[in-house]
Design a protein around this motif. Sequence first.
Motif, PDB file in Angstrom:
ATOM      1  N   THR A  46       0.691  -1.156   0.023  1.00 48.69           N
ATOM      2  CA  THR A  46      -0.260   0.127  -0.106  1.00 48.69           C
ATOM      3  C   THR A  46       0.852   1.367   0.044  1.00 48.69           C
ATOM      4  O   THR A  46       1.643   1.480   0.890  1.00 48.69           O
ATOM      5  CB  THR A  46      -0.977   0.048   1.282  1.00 48.69           C
ATOM      6  OG1 THR A  46      -1.637  -1.063   1.296  1.00 48.69           O
ATOM      7  CG2 THR A  46      -1.543   1.174   1.243  1.00 48.69           C
ATOM      8  N   ASN A  47       0.549   2.084  -0.983  1.00 48.51           N
ATOM      9  CA  ASN A  47       1.168   3.375  -1.020  1.00 48.51           C
ATOM     10  C   ASN A  47       0.540   4.507  -0.163  1.00 48.51           C
ATOM     11  O   ASN A  47      -0.660   4.759  -0.457  1.00 48.51           O
ATOM     12  CB  ASN A  47       1.434   3.679  -2.478  1.00 48.51           C
ATOM     13  CG  ASN A  47       2.397   3.093  -3.116  1.00 48.51           C
ATOM     14  OD1 ASN A  47       3.577   2.871  -2.617  1.00 48.51           O
ATOM     15  ND2 ASN A  47       2.200   2.503  -4.251  1.00 48.51           N
ATOM     16  N   ILE A  48       1.108   5.187   0.431  1.00 52.11           N
ATOM     17  CA  ILE A  48       0.339   6.360   1.369  1.00 52.11           C
ATOM     18  C   ILE A  48       0.606   7.537   0.441  1.00 52.11           C
ATOM     19  O   ILE A  48       1.733   8.061   0.174  1.00 52.11           O
ATOM     20  CB  ILE A  48       1.157   6.694   2.649  1.00 52.11           C
ATOM     21  CG1 ILE A  48       0.905   5.359   3.661  1.00 52.11           C
ATOM     22  CG2 ILE A  48       0.215   7.463   3.433  1.00 52.11           C
ATOM     23  CD1 ILE A  48       1.721   5.407   4.816  1.00 52.11           C
ATOM     24  N   VAL A  49      -0.661   8.220   0.367  1.00 53.32           N
ATOM     25  CA  VAL A  49      -0.698   9.401  -0.418  1.00 53.32           C
ATOM     26  C   VAL A  49      -1.255  10.560   0.239  1.00 53.32           C
ATOM     27  O   VAL A  49      -2.461  10.362   0.867  1.00 53.32           O
ATOM     28  CB  VAL A  49      -1.537   9.173  -1.915  1.00 53.32           C
ATOM     29  CG1 VAL A  49      -1.769  10.769  -2.477  1.00 53.32           C
ATOM     30  CG2 VAL A  49      -1.055   8.283  -2.573  1.00 53.32           C
ATOM     31  N   TYR A  50      -0.697  11.461   0.534  1.00 50.84           N
ATOM     32  CA  TYR A  50      -1.003  12.719   1.435  1.00 50.84           C
ATOM     33  C   TYR A  50      -1.687  13.806   0.484  1.00 50.84           C
ATOM     34  O   TYR A  50      -1.040  14.237  -0.509  1.00 50.84           O
ATOM     35  CB  TYR A  50       0.078  13.453   2.125  1.00 50.84           C
ATOM     36  CG  TYR A  50       0.627  12.516   3.148  1.00 50.84           C
ATOM     37  CD1 TYR A  50      -0.050  12.385   4.279  1.00 50.84           C
ATOM     38  CD2 TYR A  50       1.893  11.601   2.699  1.00 50.84           C
ATOM     39  CE1 TYR A  50       0.589  11.508   5.360  1.00 50.84           C
ATOM     40  CE2 TYR A  50       2.550  10.875   3.860  1.00 50.84           C
ATOM     41  CZ  TYR A  50       1.676  10.790   4.996  1.00 50.84           C
ATOM     42  OH  TYR A  50       2.275  10.035   5.842  1.00 50.84           O
ATOM     43  N   ASP A  58       6.392   7.638  -4.400  1.00 50.14           N
ATOM     44  CA  ASP A  58       6.555   6.961  -5.732  1.00 50.14           C
ATOM     45  C   ASP A  58       6.180   8.096  -6.762  1.00 50.14           C
ATOM     46  O   ASP A  58       4.949   8.920  -6.964  1.00 50.14           O
ATOM     47  CB  ASP A  58       5.327   6.056  -5.998  1.00 50.14           C
ATOM     48  CG  ASP A  58       5.473   5.348  -7.407  1.00 50.14           C
ATOM     49  OD1 ASP A  58       6.307   5.762  -8.139  1.00 50.14           O
ATOM     50  OD2 ASP A  58       4.989   4.244  -7.494  1.00 50.14           O
ATOM     51  N   PRO A  59       7.043   8.778  -7.225  1.00 52.77           N
ATOM     52  CA  PRO A  59       7.069  10.170  -8.274  1.00 52.77           C
ATOM     53  C   PRO A  59       6.033   9.731  -9.605  1.00 52.77           C
ATOM     54  O   PRO A  59       5.089  10.475  -9.895  1.00 52.77           O
ATOM     55  CB  PRO A  59       8.562  10.505  -8.883  1.00 52.77           C
ATOM     56  CG  PRO A  59       9.324   9.615  -7.891  1.00 52.77           C
ATOM     57  CD  PRO A  59       8.719   8.469  -7.150  1.00 52.77           C
ATOM     58  N   LYS A  60       6.214   8.294 -10.096  1.00 54.13           N
ATOM     59  CA  LYS A  60       5.536   8.082 -11.190  1.00 54.13           C
ATOM     60  C   LYS A  60       3.736   8.058 -10.816  1.00 54.13           C
ATOM     61  O   LYS A  60       3.074   8.455 -11.518  1.00 54.13           O
ATOM     62  CB  LYS A  60       5.792   6.640 -11.673  1.00 54.13           C
ATOM     63  CG  LYS A  60       7.101   6.600 -12.255  1.00 54.13           C
ATOM     64  CD  LYS A  60       7.575   5.552 -12.866  1.00 54.13           C
ATOM     65  CE  LYS A  60       8.903   5.418 -13.597  1.00 54.13           C
ATOM     66  NZ  LYS A  60       9.091   4.135 -14.019  1.00 54.13           N
ATOM     67  N   LEU A  61       3.649   7.596  -9.572  1.00 54.03           N
ATOM     68  CA  LEU A  61       2.275   7.491  -9.187  1.00 54.03           C
ATOM     69  C   LEU A  61       1.711   8.945  -9.047  1.00 54.03           C
ATOM     70  O   LEU A  61       0.503   9.146  -9.080  1.00 54.03           O
ATOM     71  CB  LEU A  61       2.091   6.599  -7.859  1.00 54.03           C
ATOM     72  CG  LEU A  61       0.752   6.576  -6.931  1.00 54.03           C
ATOM     73  CD1 LEU A  61      -0.431   5.971  -7.823  1.00 54.03           C
ATOM     74  CD2 LEU A  61       0.906   5.733  -5.716  1.00 54.03           C
ATOM     75  N   LYS A  62       2.715   9.537  -8.363  1.00 56.05           N
ATOM     76  CA  LYS A  62       2.179  11.238  -8.210  1.00 56.05           C
ATOM     77  C   LYS A  62       1.557  11.855  -9.606  1.00 56.05           C
ATOM     78  O   LYS A  62       0.819  12.414  -9.367  1.00 56.05           O
ATOM     79  CB  LYS A  62       3.496  11.948  -7.485  1.00 56.05           C
ATOM     80  CG  LYS A  62       2.972  13.348  -7.253  1.00 56.05           C
ATOM     81  CD  LYS A  62       4.064  14.066  -6.596  1.00 56.05           C
ATOM     82  CE  LYS A  62       3.871  15.621  -6.298  1.00 56.05           C
ATOM     83  NZ  LYS A  62       5.053  16.213  -5.975  1.00 56.05           N
ATOM     84  N   LYS A  63       2.498  11.632 -10.536  1.00 52.08           N
ATOM     85  CA  LYS A  63       2.247  12.294 -11.628  1.00 52.08           C
ATOM     86  C   LYS A  63       1.039  11.534 -12.333  1.00 52.08           C
ATOM     87  O   LYS A  63       0.140  12.314 -12.702  1.00 52.08           O
ATOM     88  CB  LYS A  63       3.216  11.915 -12.758  1.00 52.08           C
ATOM     89  CG  LYS A  63       3.101  12.490 -14.196  1.00 52.08           C
ATOM     90  CD  LYS A  63       3.337  13.947 -13.926  1.00 52.08           C
ATOM     91  CE  LYS A  63       3.299  14.635 -15.539  1.00 52.08           C
ATOM     92  NZ  LYS A  63       3.108  16.142 -15.219  1.00 52.08           N
TER      93      LYS A  63
END
Length: 206
Positions: free
Chosen positions: A2-6, A33-38
């Motif tokens: 699981t990736n935590i996203v703020y 994760d820079p790719k996920l952020k994009k």
Amino acid sequence: MTNIVYLRVKKSVEIPYLKEIRLEDIAFVSTNDPKLKKRLEEIPLYRMTKKDNNLVVIDSFLIVEHLTALYQDIDIQLIGPTQSIVRVSPKSKKTAVPILVVVWILLFIGTSMTIMNFHYDVSMQEVHQKLYYLLTGERNEYPLWIQIPYSFGLGIGTLLFFNHWFNKRFNEEPSPLEVEIYNYQQDLDHYLNHYENKYNGRNHTP
């Protein structure tokens, strides 16, 4: 994993024209994760139309619901405001000089009458006459050496109070007028958040 996203939603946003609103337009995204952020930032959320009357309120709960439906392996942590007000800013138009002159004259006359009526109500001329008598021991119906500096001081004090001379600012502190406008905008946003939430999925982009 699981990736935590703020996610921090912007309280108020202005866009130049009706368009498709993406996540990056109304929120700040932070993740490891820079790719996920994009990818998240480019996700379309809403399509502004003329039926929205140039304003729409987007609730962060529905944003989270939409993102988790697309990415089930993310854990979204909300920070800050829970709703974002999106406004379409009107096209700037050049102010017509005749209208500007008329408004300036009306404001000048109205302000002058207000100041004169106030001074008449408090008997300012009698105050100046008594002050002149106390300082000199003589009576003078028109103590100009008190009235003229007082008039200049009134104008200078007004400029300092509003902290503006045309487009120039005397210091970095906001003027009372700017504070009142800010408070009015806060109250307006608060009202819109409660009564004008139009994010009902009608223009939702899956």
